[in-house]
Design an enzyme around this catalytic site. Structure first.
Site: not given
Ligand code: AMP
Length: 188
Positions: A13, A88, A128, A134, A146
């Site tokens: 994404k 989400r 990654r 990260r 996740r």
């Molecule tokens: P991402 O960068 O999209 O993989 O998000 C990394 C982490 O940020 C996720 O595992 C969640 O802990 C948090 N996070 C990101 N977007 C959301 C969301 N829309 N709702 C809740 N937690 C989020």
């Protein structure tokens, strides 16, 4: 247009959203990126979010929704917005609908869902993790958490958008440009 770029962690994404935003002059809003920026800057929001993120759990809706709305309001004149990693949960999707309608007289136009198998996701995220820095990419247990969170809380959102005729499935395996072209054809 407002586009939700949907898919599990590691589906691509973020990579694709950056390219699409550039090509179509859209704003790219990634809730994950905004949380990471807040953690880096040690803000109150960052402090609250980091414990959830470190475990691979979703950050609570009320924190996430407020943050997203603030970010969207910073860019009132965009051609459109690509939402990456948001919504989400069903509560987030409903909040997004109300926000777009009440504050902008707009709606979510399409949900593009990147389809990738779980084992491929784990492989990609571990790879990654070697360079992303990260912590949530570096540990297979957190990665699996996740993906579990995604399957439990986020995957049901597909039905939410399918019921409105907005969901388009996109094959998320292949070369980056190949996947990009599949996505870009939906921006017409
Ligand atoms: P991402 O960068 O999209 O993989 O998000 C990394 C982490 O940020 C996720 O595992 C969640 O802990 C948090 N996070 C990101 N977007 C959301 C969301 N829309 N709702 C809740 N937690 C989020």
């Amino acid at each position: 247009m407002n586009i939700v770029l949907f898919g599990p962690p590691g589906a691509g994404k973020g990579t694709q959203a950056v390219k699409l935003a550039e090509k179509f002059n859209y704003i790219h809003l990634s809730t994950g990126d905004i949380f990471r920026k807040n953690i880096k800057e040690n803000t109150a929001l960052g402090k609250k979010a980091s414990a959830y993120m470190a475990k691979g759990e979703l950050v609570p809706d009320e924190l996430t929704i407020k943050m997203l709305e603030d970010a969207a309001n910073e860019n009132p004149d965009a051609n459109g917005i690509i939402f990456d990693g948001f919504p989400r949960t069903i509560a987030q999707a409903k909040a997004l609908d109300s926000f777009l309608k009440d504050q902008k007289g707009q709606k979510v136009d399409k949900m593009l869902s990147l389809e990738v198998e779980d084992e491929e996701l784990i492989k990609r995220l571990l790879e990654r993790g070697i360079t992303s820095g990260r912590p949530d990419d570096a540990d297979e247990g957190i990665i699996r958490n996740r993906i579990n969170e995604y399957n439990k809380k986020t995957a049901p959102l597909k039905n939410y958008y399918e019921d409105q005729g907005k969901c388009v499935e996109i094959v998320g395996v292949g070369g980056i440009d190949e996947i990009f072209n599949r996505l870009a054809s939906e921006f017409a």
